[in-house]
Design an enzyme around this catalytic site. Structure first.
Site, PDB file in Angstrom:
ATOM      1  N   TYR A 140       0.819  -1.211   0.000  1.00  0.00           N
ATOM      2  CA  TYR A 140       0.000   0.000   0.000  1.00  0.00           C
ATOM      3  C   TYR A 140       0.857   1.267   0.000  1.00  0.00           C
ATOM      4  O   TYR A 140       0.382   2.345  -0.292  1.00  0.00           O
ATOM      5  CB  TYR A 140      -0.953   0.032   1.209  1.00  0.00           C
ATOM      6  CG  TYR A 140      -2.078  -0.979   1.126  1.00  0.00           C
ATOM      7  CD1 TYR A 140      -2.219  -1.824   0.039  1.00  0.00           C
ATOM      8  CD2 TYR A 140      -3.014  -1.085   2.144  1.00  0.00           C
ATOM      9  CE1 TYR A 140      -3.246  -2.745  -0.032  1.00  0.00           C
ATOM     10  CE2 TYR A 140      -4.046  -2.012   2.088  1.00  0.00           C
ATOM     11  CZ  TYR A 140      -4.153  -2.841   0.992  1.00  0.00           C
ATOM     12  OH  TYR A 140      -5.168  -3.756   0.929  1.00  0.00           O
ATOM     13  N   LYS A 191       2.955 -15.330   1.647  1.00  0.00           N
ATOM     14  CA  LYS A 191       2.807 -16.008   0.355  1.00  0.00           C
ATOM     15  C   LYS A 191       4.217 -16.352  -0.108  1.00  0.00           C
ATOM     16  O   LYS A 191       4.676 -15.952  -1.187  1.00  0.00           O
ATOM     17  CB  LYS A 191       2.071 -15.071  -0.621  1.00  0.00           C
ATOM     18  CG  LYS A 191       1.631 -15.721  -1.914  1.00  0.00           C
ATOM     19  CD  LYS A 191       0.502 -16.711  -1.769  1.00  0.00           C
ATOM     20  CE  LYS A 191       0.191 -17.363  -3.100  1.00  0.00           C
ATOM     21  NZ  LYS A 191      -0.715 -18.508  -2.994  1.00  0.00           N
ATOM     22  N   ASP A 223      -3.678 -17.905   1.021  1.00  0.00           N
ATOM     23  CA  ASP A 223      -4.865 -18.545   0.434  1.00  0.00           C
ATOM     24  C   ASP A 223      -5.395 -19.620   1.378  1.00  0.00           C
ATOM     25  O   ASP A 223      -6.604 -19.750   1.608  1.00  0.00           O
ATOM     26  CB  ASP A 223      -4.571 -19.096  -0.960  1.00  0.00           C
ATOM     27  CG  ASP A 223      -3.229 -19.810  -1.057  1.00  0.00           C
ATOM     28  OD1 ASP A 223      -2.383 -19.650  -0.148  1.00  0.00           O
ATOM     29  OD2 ASP A 223      -3.017 -20.541  -2.043  1.00  0.00           O
ATOM     30  N   ASP A 247      -5.559  -6.583   5.650  1.00  0.00           N
ATOM     31  CA  ASP A 247      -6.754  -5.818   5.295  1.00  0.00           C
ATOM     32  C   ASP A 247      -7.881  -6.801   4.946  1.00  0.00           C
ATOM     33  O   ASP A 247      -9.015  -6.704   5.448  1.00  0.00           O
ATOM     34  CB  ASP A 247      -6.391  -4.946   4.074  1.00  0.00           C
ATOM     35  CG  ASP A 247      -7.469  -3.949   3.718  1.00  0.00           C
ATOM     36  OD1 ASP A 247      -8.466  -3.863   4.451  1.00  0.00           O
ATOM     37  OD2 ASP A 247      -7.309  -3.252   2.697  1.00  0.00           O
ATOM     38  N   ASP A 251     -11.142  -8.291   7.626  1.00  0.00           N
ATOM     39  CA  ASP A 251     -12.557  -8.072   7.293  1.00  0.00           C
ATOM     40  C   ASP A 251     -13.306  -9.406   7.248  1.00  0.00           C
ATOM     41  O   ASP A 251     -14.452  -9.497   7.704  1.00  0.00           O
ATOM     42  CB  ASP A 251     -12.700  -7.365   5.941  1.00  0.00           C
ATOM     43  CG  ASP A 251     -12.761  -5.851   6.104  1.00  0.00           C
ATOM     44  OD1 ASP A 251     -12.399  -5.368   7.195  1.00  0.00           O
ATOM     45  OD2 ASP A 251     -13.165  -5.169   5.158  1.00  0.00           O
TER      46      ASP A 251
END
Ligand code: NAD
Length: 367
Positions: A140, A191, A223, A247, A251
């Site tokens: 980000y 990852k 994943d 992020d 959620d």
């Protein structure tokens, strides 16, 4: 003495922060915390008053505060403003000015609300996860970034996923320490089978594990972590991950608990200073109608007591009081089930305060 800055912000922020403030003041008095409360403008309210979403005065007060309680910013009245004047910009600016690198997002399933989850009750009953997301680095913020024109005429968008060892070590250390105080288990999410930046992430987290022999560390690819979160979420205690994965996963974890109106958060820096805020936004659709659930903000006060004010008993008292009002069947519209007559924002706030005062006065919890 501890300095607390209140930043109500916009729309329902103006309704929920006053409820949380009463709870904070009550706990402050009961536990002799000597709190000094002040307030300031942020977001659209600041744009209206002085033309910018984060006035200098607000930032100065924020730097001087031990902890900050924020409502929410943004809304349709400000959607057409240029990017640097948008209320959300004020939020990003204050987070980066205070270097709040550690975002704590608990996902706790209240037994009284188990029916609100989209998962089967047996999968979520008793759920208590803490997601620790790195907040000031990663893709980000990574440079270079942008959209460029290629020689063949195509446009190409690009971002940079970058973490240095220092950034990884400080967020991992925070997560190990939190795991020590909770269930003693930490899951680091990366990852590493595809992204070099997360190969380094895994190496640094693994090195650090040697300093925390009492914490059981596992690694999952993002994943798989996403799949496990909806398959068997109770296997997790603390999860730590980078900005983008955090992020998304936080959620998803939040939604396991059913209602956005119940979810607190904390963002901390290396000095233990923090911004405490509900996970939801300013909910313009219900603002001014007494429909906003103040519990996420009240539970954010509990996190403030635990992580910035070192008053775990005060935090426990608030969380117990919230449990008591839910046991009594009080529900704002967002968490009401069929047949339950909803209460207003103020009624919910007053009920928590009642339960808290009763508990503090008598050392008991009201039935
Ligand atoms: P939102 O979280 O404000 O609302 C989503 C839905 O959840 C709405 O239906 C709303 O009524 C409901 N809701 C949210 N909080 C609630 C509460 N406490 N009690 C009951 N119901 C609640 O998200 P949105 O509609 O996408 O965004 C509205 C504005 O908030 C936008 O301007 C957005 O940029 C801003 N926003 C701010 C923050 C923040 O300040 N941290 C976070 C997210 C969104």
């Amino acid at each position: 003495m501890a300095k607390i800055l209140l930043l109500p912000g916009d729309y329902i922020g103006q309704e929920i922060v006053p409820q949380a403030e009463k709870v904070l003041s009550t706990v402050g008095r009961a536990f002799d915390l000597d709190l000094e409360l002040d307030s300031a403008l942020i977001g659209g309210a600041a744009v209206d008053a002085v033309g910018v979403p984060l006035p200098e005065e607000t930032l100065a007060k924020a730097r001087a505060a031990d902890a900050i309680l924020l409502g929410a910013v943004g809304g349709p009245a400000y959607d057409e403003l240029p990017r640097d004047k948008r209320p959300e910009r004020g939020l990003l600016q204050i987070r980066s000015a205070l270097d709040l690198f550690g975002n704590l997002r608990p996902a706790i399933m209240y037994p009284q609300l188990v029916g609100a989850s989209s998962l089967k009750p047996e999968l979520v009953a008793g759920l208590d996860i803490l997601i620790v997301r790195e907040l000031t680095g990663g893709i980000y913020f990574g440079e270079p970034r942008g959209v460029r024109q290629l020689e063949n005429g195509d446009r190409e968008g690009f971002n940079t996923y970058v973490y240095n060892e220092t950034e990884i070590r400080r967020i991992a250390r925070l997560a190990f320490e939190l795991a020590q105080k909770r269930g003693g288990r930490l899951c680091s999410v990366d990852k590493a089978n595809v992204l070099e930046a997360t190969v380094l992430w895994r190496e640094v987290v693994t090195e650090l594990a040697g300093e925390y022999p009492d914490v059981e560390l596992e690694h999952l690819y993002v994943d798989n972590a996403a799949m496990q979160l909806v398959r068997a979420p109770k296997q997790f205690d603390v999860m730590v991950t980078g900005n983008m994965f955090g992020d998304i996963l936080s959620d998803a974890a939040a939604m396991l608990t059913g209602s956005i109106g119940m979810l607190p958060s904390a963002s901390l820096n290396a000095q233990g200073q923090g911004i405490y805020e509900p996970c939801h936004g300013s909910a313009p659709d219900i603002a001014g109608q007494g429909k906003a659930n103040p519990l996420a903000t009240i539970l954010s006060v509990a996190m403030m007591l635990r992580y910035s004010l070192q008053c775990a008993s005060g935090a426990d008292a608030i969380e117990t009081a919230v449990g008591v009002v839910l046991d009594r069947g009080l529900r704002t519209p967002d968490i009401a089930e069929e047949g339950q007559e909803p209460v207003t924002t103020e009624e919910m706030g007053a009920a928590v305060l009642d339960a808290l005062e009763y508990q503090l006065a008598s050392g008991r919890t009201a039935a």
